[in-house]
Design a protein around this motif. Structure first.
Motif, PDB file in Angstrom:
ATOM      1  N   LEU A 204       0.923  -1.061   0.176  1.00 54.38           N
ATOM      2  CA  LEU A 204      -0.028  -0.077  -0.019  1.00 54.38           C
ATOM      3  C   LEU A 204       0.824   1.249  -0.087  1.00 54.38           C
ATOM      4  O   LEU A 204       1.697   1.208   0.836  1.00 54.38           O
ATOM      5  CB  LEU A 204      -0.860   0.031   1.174  1.00 54.38           C
ATOM      6  N   VAL A 205       0.442   2.245  -0.740  1.00 56.10           N
ATOM      7  CA  VAL A 205       1.468   3.509  -1.054  1.00 56.10           C
ATOM      8  C   VAL A 205       0.445   4.529  -1.003  1.00 56.10           C
ATOM      9  O   VAL A 205      -0.875   4.485  -1.296  1.00 56.10           O
ATOM     10  CB  VAL A 205       2.235   3.345  -2.061  1.00 56.10           C
ATOM     11  N   PRO A 206       0.924   5.856  -0.037  1.00 51.98           N
ATOM     12  CA  PRO A 206      -0.096   6.851   0.018  1.00 51.98           C
ATOM     13  C   PRO A 206      -0.365   7.522  -1.240  1.00 51.98           C
ATOM     14  O   PRO A 206       0.638   7.590  -1.966  1.00 51.98           O
ATOM     15  CB  PRO A 206       0.734   7.701   1.251  1.00 51.98           C
ATOM     16  N   ALA A 207      -1.830   7.892  -1.444  1.00 50.15           N
ATOM     17  CA  ALA A 207      -1.933   8.533  -2.493  1.00 50.15           C
ATOM     18  C   ALA A 207      -3.248   9.605  -2.228  1.00 50.15           C
ATOM     19  O   ALA A 207      -4.260   9.752  -2.965  1.00 50.15           O
ATOM     20  CB  ALA A 207      -2.525   7.658  -3.654  1.00 50.15           C
ATOM     21  N   ALA A 208      -2.931  10.351  -1.123  1.00 48.59           N
ATOM     22  CA  ALA A 208      -3.772  11.203  -0.354  1.00 48.59           C
ATOM     23  C   ALA A 208      -4.363  12.528  -1.372  1.00 48.59           C
ATOM     24  O   ALA A 208      -3.705  12.866  -2.716  1.00 48.59           O
ATOM     25  CB  ALA A 208      -3.407  11.805   0.607  1.00 48.59           C
ATOM     26  N   GLY A 209      -5.391  13.023  -1.259  1.00 52.59           N
ATOM     27  CA  GLY A 209      -5.863  14.247  -1.952  1.00 52.59           C
ATOM     28  C   GLY A 209      -7.264  14.310  -2.169  1.00 52.59           C
ATOM     29  O   GLY A 209      -8.300  14.818  -1.828  1.00 52.59           O
ATOM     30  N   HIS A 210      -7.575  13.158  -2.955  1.00 50.84           N
ATOM     31  CA  HIS A 210      -8.971  12.886  -3.247  1.00 50.84           C
ATOM     32  C   HIS A 210      -9.686  12.684  -2.062  1.00 50.84           C
ATOM     33  O   HIS A 210     -10.851  13.076  -1.533  1.00 50.84           O
ATOM     34  CB  HIS A 210      -9.016  11.535  -4.144  1.00 50.84           C
ATOM     35  N   THR A 211      -9.094  11.727  -1.121  1.00 54.77           N
ATOM     36  CA  THR A 211      -9.561  11.663   0.256  1.00 54.77           C
ATOM     37  C   THR A 211      -8.394  11.767   1.180  1.00 54.77           C
ATOM     38  O   THR A 211      -7.379  11.443   0.487  1.00 54.77           O
ATOM     39  CB  THR A 211     -10.125  10.356   0.713  1.00 54.77           C
ATOM     40  N   PRO A 212      -8.282  12.003   2.240  1.00 53.16           N
ATOM     41  CA  PRO A 212      -7.113  12.407   3.173  1.00 53.16           C
ATOM     42  C   PRO A 212      -5.976  10.978   3.241  1.00 53.16           C
ATOM     43  O   PRO A 212      -5.083  11.319   3.453  1.00 53.16           O
ATOM     44  CB  PRO A 212      -7.523  12.692   4.522  1.00 53.16           C
ATOM     45  N   GLY A 213      -6.762  10.072   3.384  1.00 52.11           N
ATOM     46  CA  GLY A 213      -6.148   8.839   3.479  1.00 52.11           C
ATOM     47  C   GLY A 213      -6.053   7.981   2.493  1.00 52.11           C
ATOM     48  O   GLY A 213      -5.940   6.420   2.577  1.00 52.11           O
ATOM     49  N   GLN A 214      -6.457   8.344   1.255  1.00 54.61           N
ATOM     50  CA  GLN A 214      -6.376   7.384   0.264  1.00 54.61           C
ATOM     51  C   GLN A 214      -5.123   6.619   0.137  1.00 54.61           C
ATOM     52  O   GLN A 214      -3.925   7.246   0.077  1.00 54.61           O
ATOM     53  CB  GLN A 214      -6.806   8.092  -1.197  1.00 54.61           C
ATOM     54  N   ILE A 215      -5.105   5.459  -0.505  1.00 57.03           N
ATOM     55  CA  ILE A 215      -4.072   4.571  -1.016  1.00 57.03           C
ATOM     56  C   ILE A 215      -4.361   4.146  -2.127  1.00 57.03           C
ATOM     57  O   ILE A 215      -5.232   4.133  -2.936  1.00 57.03           O
ATOM     58  CB  ILE A 215      -3.835   3.374   0.211  1.00 57.03           C
ATOM     59  N   ALA A 216      -3.107   3.894  -2.900  1.00 57.64           N
ATOM     60  CA  ALA A 216      -2.903   3.131  -4.130  1.00 57.64           C
ATOM     61  C   ALA A 216      -2.188   2.008  -3.840  1.00 57.64           C
ATOM     62  O   ALA A 216      -1.654   1.597  -2.626  1.00 57.64           O
ATOM     63  CB  ALA A 216      -2.255   3.644  -5.310  1.00 57.64           C
ATOM     64  N   VAL A 217      -2.397   0.702  -4.531  1.00 62.18           N
ATOM     65  CA  VAL A 217      -1.599  -0.437  -4.473  1.00 62.18           C
ATOM     66  C   VAL A 217      -0.575  -0.961  -5.531  1.00 62.18           C
ATOM     67  O   VAL A 217      -0.941  -0.802  -6.602  1.00 62.18           O
ATOM     68  CB  VAL A 217      -2.854  -1.513  -4.226  1.00 62.18           C
ATOM     69  N   GLU A 218       0.678  -1.112  -5.020  1.00 63.37           N
ATOM     70  CA  GLU A 218       1.510  -1.594  -5.759  1.00 63.37           C
ATOM     71  C   GLU A 218       1.706  -3.091  -5.780  1.00 63.37           C
ATOM     72  O   GLU A 218       1.577  -3.779  -4.868  1.00 63.37           O
ATOM     73  CB  GLU A 218       2.808  -1.099  -5.452  1.00 63.37           C
ATOM     74  N   LEU A 219       1.670  -3.625  -7.030  1.00 63.71           N
ATOM     75  CA  LEU A 219       1.939  -5.154  -6.994  1.00 63.71           C
ATOM     76  C   LEU A 219       3.366  -5.549  -7.767  1.00 63.71           C
ATOM     77  O   LEU A 219       3.548  -5.159  -8.676  1.00 63.71           O
ATOM     78  CB  LEU A 219       0.737  -5.842  -7.893  1.00 63.71           C
ATOM     79  N   HIS A 220       3.829  -6.310  -7.122  1.00 63.71           N
ATOM     80  CA  HIS A 220       5.411  -6.667  -7.529  1.00 63.71           C
ATOM     81  C   HIS A 220       5.574  -8.161  -7.788  1.00 63.71           C
ATOM     82  O   HIS A 220       5.643  -9.112  -6.815  1.00 63.71           O
ATOM     83  CB  HIS A 220       6.497  -6.258  -6.488  1.00 63.71           C
ATOM     84  N   GLY A 221       5.283  -8.472  -9.111  1.00 66.28           N
ATOM     85  CA  GLY A 221       5.427  -9.768  -9.576  1.00 66.28           C
ATOM     86  C   GLY A 221       7.024 -10.137  -9.771  1.00 66.28           C
ATOM     87  O   GLY A 221       8.011  -9.375  -9.575  1.00 66.28           O
ATOM     88  N   ALA A 222       7.052 -11.295 -10.218  1.00 65.38           N
ATOM     89  CA  ALA A 222       8.611 -11.843 -10.656  1.00 65.38           C
ATOM     90  C   ALA A 222       9.003 -11.349 -11.800  1.00 65.38           C
ATOM     91  O   ALA A 222      10.168 -11.202 -12.017  1.00 65.38           O
ATOM     92  CB  ALA A 222       8.348 -13.419 -10.590  1.00 65.38           C
ATOM     93  N   ASP A 223       7.929 -10.916 -12.679  1.00 65.19           N
ATOM     94  CA  ASP A 223       8.374 -10.430 -14.090  1.00 65.19           C
ATOM     95  C   ASP A 223       8.418  -8.953 -14.453  1.00 65.19           C
ATOM     96  O   ASP A 223       9.051  -8.415 -14.792  1.00 65.19           O
ATOM     97  CB  ASP A 223       7.495 -10.976 -15.082  1.00 65.19           C
ATOM     98  N   ARG A 224       7.407  -8.313 -13.651  1.00 72.45           N
ATOM     99  CA  ARG A 224       7.103  -7.057 -13.726  1.00 72.45           C
ATOM    100  C   ARG A 224       5.908  -6.284 -12.352  1.00 72.45           C
ATOM    101  O   ARG A 224       5.363  -7.340 -11.598  1.00 72.45           O
ATOM    102  CB  ARG A 224       6.244  -6.658 -14.976  1.00 72.45           C
ATOM    103  N   SER A 225       6.051  -5.223 -12.457  1.00 75.11           N
ATOM    104  CA  SER A 225       5.234  -4.434 -11.266  1.00 75.11           C
ATOM    105  C   SER A 225       4.066  -3.990 -11.730  1.00 75.11           C
ATOM    106  O   SER A 225       3.686  -3.650 -12.962  1.00 75.11           O
ATOM    107  CB  SER A 225       5.867  -3.706 -10.695  1.00 75.11           C
ATOM    108  N   ALA A 226       2.886  -3.420 -11.189  1.00 73.67           N
ATOM    109  CA  ALA A 226       1.733  -2.766 -11.472  1.00 73.67           C
ATOM    110  C   ALA A 226       1.178  -1.716 -10.366  1.00 73.67           C
ATOM    111  O   ALA A 226       1.830  -2.185  -9.217  1.00 73.67           O
ATOM    112  CB  ALA A 226       0.553  -3.676 -11.746  1.00 73.67           C
ATOM    113  N   LEU A 227       0.625  -0.883 -10.562  1.00 74.58           N
ATOM    114  CA  LEU A 227      -0.004   0.208  -9.905  1.00 74.58           C
ATOM    115  C   LEU A 227      -1.564   0.127 -10.005  1.00 74.58           C
ATOM    116  O   LEU A 227      -1.837   0.462 -11.218  1.00 74.58           O
ATOM    117  CB  LEU A 227       0.790   1.689  -9.756  1.00 74.58           C
ATOM    118  N   ILE A 228      -2.345  -0.069  -9.065  1.00 67.18           N
ATOM    119  CA  ILE A 228      -3.773   0.187  -8.872  1.00 67.18           C
ATOM    120  C   ILE A 228      -3.983   1.503  -8.404  1.00 67.18           C
ATOM    121  O   ILE A 228      -3.669   1.774  -7.132  1.00 67.18           O
ATOM    122  CB  ILE A 228      -4.388  -1.192  -8.113  1.00 67.18           C
ATOM    123  N   THR A 229      -4.677   2.130  -9.246  1.00 63.28           N
ATOM    124  CA  THR A 229      -4.752   3.593  -8.722  1.00 63.28           C
ATOM    125  C   THR A 229      -5.730   4.199  -7.759  1.00 63.28           C
ATOM    126  O   THR A 229      -5.428   5.039  -7.126  1.00 63.28           O
ATOM    127  CB  THR A 229      -5.086   4.477 -10.094  1.00 63.28           C
TER     128      THR A 229
END
Length: 308
Positions: A204-229
């Protein structure tokens, strides 16, 4: 559906990151008027400046939006990120009121039967991100995922716990949040600037502004990574114009700063951006484009429905 935009396909789409697989579980395409309401500055002229938005992400005048969940297989765990609008909920927004979709069937067909879900990550406590937290059992709202831990950031929870809620938000908490909390399934995470790991490859990574405690989600696989906004990026037009804010951002300046930081980290890498409200193809690579950004779509792999 009666919306004047593409409807979700009756088949799930997935992305293989290597030891982590992400599935998009569709709920509904949001009505055409949602885009101009949510992003009032995303006008025809703005869309014209990013012709790559058409035809998938916008028509000639308005941006398209959708509601879906990302279902993640990682290290033997089944994890959901956000749970959409939900069925049978009393909502002020007509397009969200009293929905009756086959979301749970789609989830089960993708291999995520409700009782098999281990963790539900809630990026923030807005109505269209918590709805399937619960389902109606007789006259009671009960957790849809009886064996799961539900998790959001402590900052997010504390903000809404202290806020003077209007009637619509009180209703949302009553039917979609408090039944989970009262059942002892709700957890809170402290999410510092460097993030908070909740499982192998899931941060979980901080992504505040839309709401004060909003988070985004980083996924780190063996081959590549992704971010859910989450709602740090509502629509791909905000890559071309990161300064565009939504009408419901609590701190618009902070929202812009969070968005720019996330985009800058993704730009010109092989990491996927997975948009929580992006219509199909939903995912893509972020590229710098003459002082802005653009999305190179990566539609994912359609797959036959799995056995329930």
């Amino acid at each position: 559906m009666t919306h004047n935009q593409p409807s979700p396909a009756d088949i799930h789409v997935s992305w293989d990151l290597g030891e982590i697989t992400v599935h998009r579980i569709d709920e509904i395409a949001l009505p055409r008027q949602t885009g101009p309401w949510l992003l009032p500055e995303a006008t025809k002229d703005v869309i014209d400046e990013a012709p790559w938005l058409r035809p998938d992400f916008a028509d000639a005048e308005v941006p398209y939006l959708a509601s879906h969940t990302f279902a993640v297989e990682a290290g033997g765990l089944r994890i959901l990120v956000d749970t959409g609008i939900g069925n049978g909920k009393e909502r002020a927004t007509p397009a969200w009121n009293g929905l009756d979709t086959d979301y749970l069937r789609r989830l089960t067909a993708a291999g995520f039967a409700p009782e098999s879900v281990d963790l539900v990550i809630i990026t923030h406590l807005h109505t269209d991100h918590v709805g399937w937290n619960t389902r109606l059992d007789g006259d009671r709202w009960v957790p849809s995922f009886p064996n799961a831990r539900y998790l959001t950031s402590r900052t997010e929870w504390d903000y809404w716990a202290a806020a003077d809620l209007d009637a619509n938000r009180r209703q949302m908490f009553r039917d979609s949040v408090l039944p989970v909390h009262d059942n002892g399934q709700f957890g809170l995470a402290d999410v510092p600037a460097e993030g908070h790991q909740v499982a192998a490859g899931i941060r979980l990574v901080p992504a505040a502004g839309h709401t004060p405690g909003q988070i985004a989600v980083e996924l780190h696989g063996a081959d590549r990574s992704a971010l859910i906004t989450g709602d740090s990026i509502h629509h791909p037009v905000q890559l071309s114009h990161p300064h565009l804010t939504s009408c419901v951002d609590i701190d618009p300046e902070q929202a812009v700063n969070s968005r720019r930081r996330l985009l800058d980290n993704l730009a010109d890498t092989d990491d996927l951006l997975l948009g929580t409200h992006f219509p199909h193809p939903t995912a893509g690579l972020v590229r710098r484009d003459e002082g802005r950004y653009r999305l190179l779509p990566e539609p994912g792999t359609p797959a036959p429905a799995a056995a329930g």
